[in-house]
Motif scaffolding. Sequence first.
Motif, short mmCIF file in Angstrom:
data_model
loop_
_atom_site.label_atom_id
_atom_site.label_comp_id
_atom_site.label_asym_id
_atom_site.label_seq_id
_atom_site.Cartn_x
_atom_site.Cartn_y
_atom_site.Cartn_z
N HIS A 14 39.50 77.06 4.65
CA HIS A 14 40.79 76.10 4.55
C HIS A 14 42.07 76.74 3.98
N PHE A 15 43.23 76.74 4.90
CA PHE A 15 44.31 77.50 4.17
C PHE A 15 45.19 76.08 3.86
N ALA A 16 46.03 76.39 2.65
CA ALA A 16 47.15 75.54 2.38
C ALA A 16 48.18 75.63 3.26
N LEU A 21 45.22 70.91 3.78
CA LEU A 21 44.59 71.96 3.83
C LEU A 21 44.21 71.85 5.43
N LEU A 22 44.58 73.27 5.97
CA LEU A 22 44.27 73.49 7.33
C LEU A 22 43.01 74.03 7.36
N ALA A 23 42.21 73.35 8.42
CA ALA A 23 40.80 73.72 8.33
C ALA A 23 40.66 74.79 9.64
N ALA A 24 40.82 76.16 9.39
CA ALA A 24 40.76 77.05 10.42
C ALA A 24 39.37 77.29 10.92
N VAL A 25 38.46 77.20 9.78
CA VAL A 25 37.18 77.11 10.32
C VAL A 25 36.37 76.07 9.61
N GLY A 42 37.50 80.37 23.06
CA GLY A 42 38.45 79.13 22.36
C GLY A 42 39.84 79.63 22.50
N GLU A 43 40.76 78.41 22.91
CA GLU A 43 42.30 78.65 22.63
C GLU A 43 42.76 79.38 21.21
N SER A 44 43.85 79.73 21.53
CA SER A 44 44.61 80.34 20.37
C SER A 44 44.86 79.42 19.15
N GLY A 45 44.30 79.98 17.88
CA GLY A 45 44.42 78.99 17.03
C GLY A 45 43.07 78.10 16.51
N SER A 46 42.09 78.48 17.34
CA SER A 46 40.74 77.68 17.06
C SER A 46 39.95 78.37 15.83
N GLY A 47 40.28 79.47 15.53
CA GLY A 47 39.61 79.83 14.17
C GLY A 47 38.69 81.19 14.40
N LYS A 48 38.64 81.67 15.71
CA LYS A 48 37.91 82.87 16.01
C LYS A 48 37.97 84.18 15.22
N SER A 49 39.37 84.45 15.06
CA SER A 49 39.64 85.69 14.43
C SER A 49 39.24 85.30 12.75
N THR A 50 39.45 84.35 12.26
CA THR A 50 39.10 84.20 10.97
C THR A 50 37.51 83.81 10.79
N MET A 51 36.86 83.54 11.44
CA MET A 51 35.48 83.56 11.49
C MET A 51 35.11 85.01 11.36
N ALA A 206 37.24 87.01 22.71
CA ALA A 206 38.22 87.34 23.62
C ALA A 206 38.82 86.31 24.30
N HIS A 207 40.15 86.12 24.92
CA HIS A 207 40.54 85.20 25.67
C HIS A 207 40.27 85.37 27.04
N ASP A 208 39.76 86.56 27.51
CA ASP A 208 39.46 86.75 28.82
C ASP A 208 37.93 86.27 29.01
N GLY A 268 46.37 73.28 21.71
CA GLY A 268 46.67 73.86 20.57
C GLY A 268 48.23 74.15 20.05
N LYS A 269 48.27 75.33 19.78
CA LYS A 269 49.55 75.82 19.04
C LYS A 269 51.00 75.45 20.41
N ALA A 270 50.37 75.80 21.59
CA ALA A 270 51.55 75.63 22.52
C ALA A 270 52.00 74.52 22.59
N1 LIG Z 1 45.93 83.58 6.26
C1 LIG Z 1 46.25 82.57 6.74
N2 LIG Z 1 47.33 81.56 6.20
C2 LIG Z 1 47.38 80.40 6.69
N3 LIG Z 1 47.02 80.08 7.72
C3 LIG Z 1 46.27 80.85 8.61
C4 LIG Z 1 45.87 82.29 8.00
N4 LIG Z 1 45.00 82.85 8.93
C5 LIG Z 1 45.02 81.96 9.90
N5 LIG Z 1 45.69 80.92 9.74
C6 LIG Z 1 45.59 79.69 10.64
O1 LIG Z 1 44.29 79.24 10.84
C7 LIG Z 1 44.20 78.73 12.26
C8 LIG Z 1 42.97 79.81 13.06
O2 LIG Z 1 43.66 80.90 13.19
P1 LIG Z 1 42.86 82.36 13.92
O3 LIG Z 1 43.71 83.54 13.91
O4 LIG Z 1 41.66 82.26 13.29
O5 LIG Z 1 42.58 81.78 15.31
P2 LIG Z 1 42.42 82.35 16.75
O6 LIG Z 1 41.34 81.48 17.45
O7 LIG Z 1 41.67 83.93 16.43
O8 LIG Z 1 43.35 82.68 17.48
P3 LIG Z 1 44.16 83.71 18.32
O9 LIG Z 1 43.14 83.45 19.53
O10 LIG Z 1 45.78 83.42 18.59
O11 LIG Z 1 43.88 84.98 17.64
C9 LIG Z 1 45.49 78.83 12.84
O12 LIG Z 1 46.06 77.49 12.83
C10 LIG Z 1 46.20 79.93 11.93
O13 LIG Z 1 47.63 79.55 11.92
#
Ligand SMILES: Nc1ncnc2c1ncn2[C@@H]1O[C@H](COP(=O)(O)OP(=O)(O)OP(=O)(O)O)[C@@H](O)[C@H]1O
Length: 327
Positions: A14-16, A21-25, A42-51, A206-208, A268-270
Amino acid sequence: MSAAIVQLRELRCHFASGEGLLAAVDGVNLDIKAGEVLGLVGESGSGKSTMGRIIAGLQPRSAGDLIIGGQAMPRHYSRRQFKAMSTQVQMVFQDSYASLNPRMTILASLQEPLWSQGVTGAVARDKACYWLERVGLPQSAGERYPHELSGGQRQRIGIARAFIAEPKLVICDEPVSALDVSVQAQIINLLQELQTEHNTAMLFIAHDLAVVRFLATRTAVMYLGEIVELGPTPALFEGPRHPYTARLLAAHLDGNIKARKVIAANTGKAAGHKAPLATDSGCRFAPRCPMAEPACSANPPWLRPTKVDTEAACHRLADIEILKLRK
Ligand SMILES: Nc1ncnc2c1ncn2[C@@H]1O[C@H](COP(=O)(O)OP(=O)(O)OP(=O)(O)O)[C@@H](O)[C@H]1O
Ligand SMILES: N[C@@H](CCC(=O)N[C@@H](CS)C(=O)NCC(=O)O)C(=O)O
């Protein structure tokens, strides 16, 4: 059934944010098995990179368990713990500069993961020279600096660096999306060759979707911090059960540009779609789902087995299966 290299249990990050609290994962349960390629879409912002970053130890989790090689990982690593973990998990980034020190020669950068494991001298250098060649670069490239290579060459080094110390898992986060289309396929093929050669598990973000379909044994679909569908890649692509997966696939695989635009406008973000807050209840996809009923917004769905050997988190699963069977 092969052993799990990574186990995620109720993983949360979760990010503030201004609204709370934003629930990224948000409560992910997932195993990555030895030697498998797990696609994560999953689309942009779904939390893939964070995971991916949490598994690689680059981002602390807020809650839940991360188990690597049977060992529970701490939320924050000491230097020694990080070193130990990175012998098992390595990452390939979209930005190939990210893993390379601009002031180090390529040969030194390649040896770094070995040095940190106590492998030094001629042994480390010979291994680095081997890997330089293995990823298709001339030996002379070893004397160069990152900025002296092309994007494709730099990504080859990023890949060599990830594989050189023989980790159990390599996480690839959009490894080709910053590259020229002409070199993307070469890099994908290289990743596939190395994965097979070393039987390394791979988490492939990946997006592809076409690339994921080609590479991944299993695929997980994420939507706003949650895994909504998971299963063997062929079954998931041929018979998606979650309405979100169906929509994602329809938009991407048909090459239907109009549909893609509509989805982009609605996702999502778009669309300025609200990121999930840690307090949200019900199915996150319900506001956009053609199948949604009032109950969908009341309780969160959980992953349940489908008739095609996948799992989907949808309250309407039984009805969707009937519809699919009738078709
Ligand atoms: N360090 C951070 N601080 C605050 N919010 C963050 C941080 N990192 C990620 N987020 C938010 O967490 C959510 C998930 O982001 P993340 O980058 O994991 O998604 P993603 O699916 O990988 O997107 P993309 O495909 O665009 O890379 C988004 O809403 C993003 O803005
Ligand atoms: N001085 C170099 C040595 C580099 C080296 O060993 N290069 C390998 C190829 S990557 C090699 O075989 N060079 C030719 C040679 O030593 O004859 C260094 O350590 O940076």
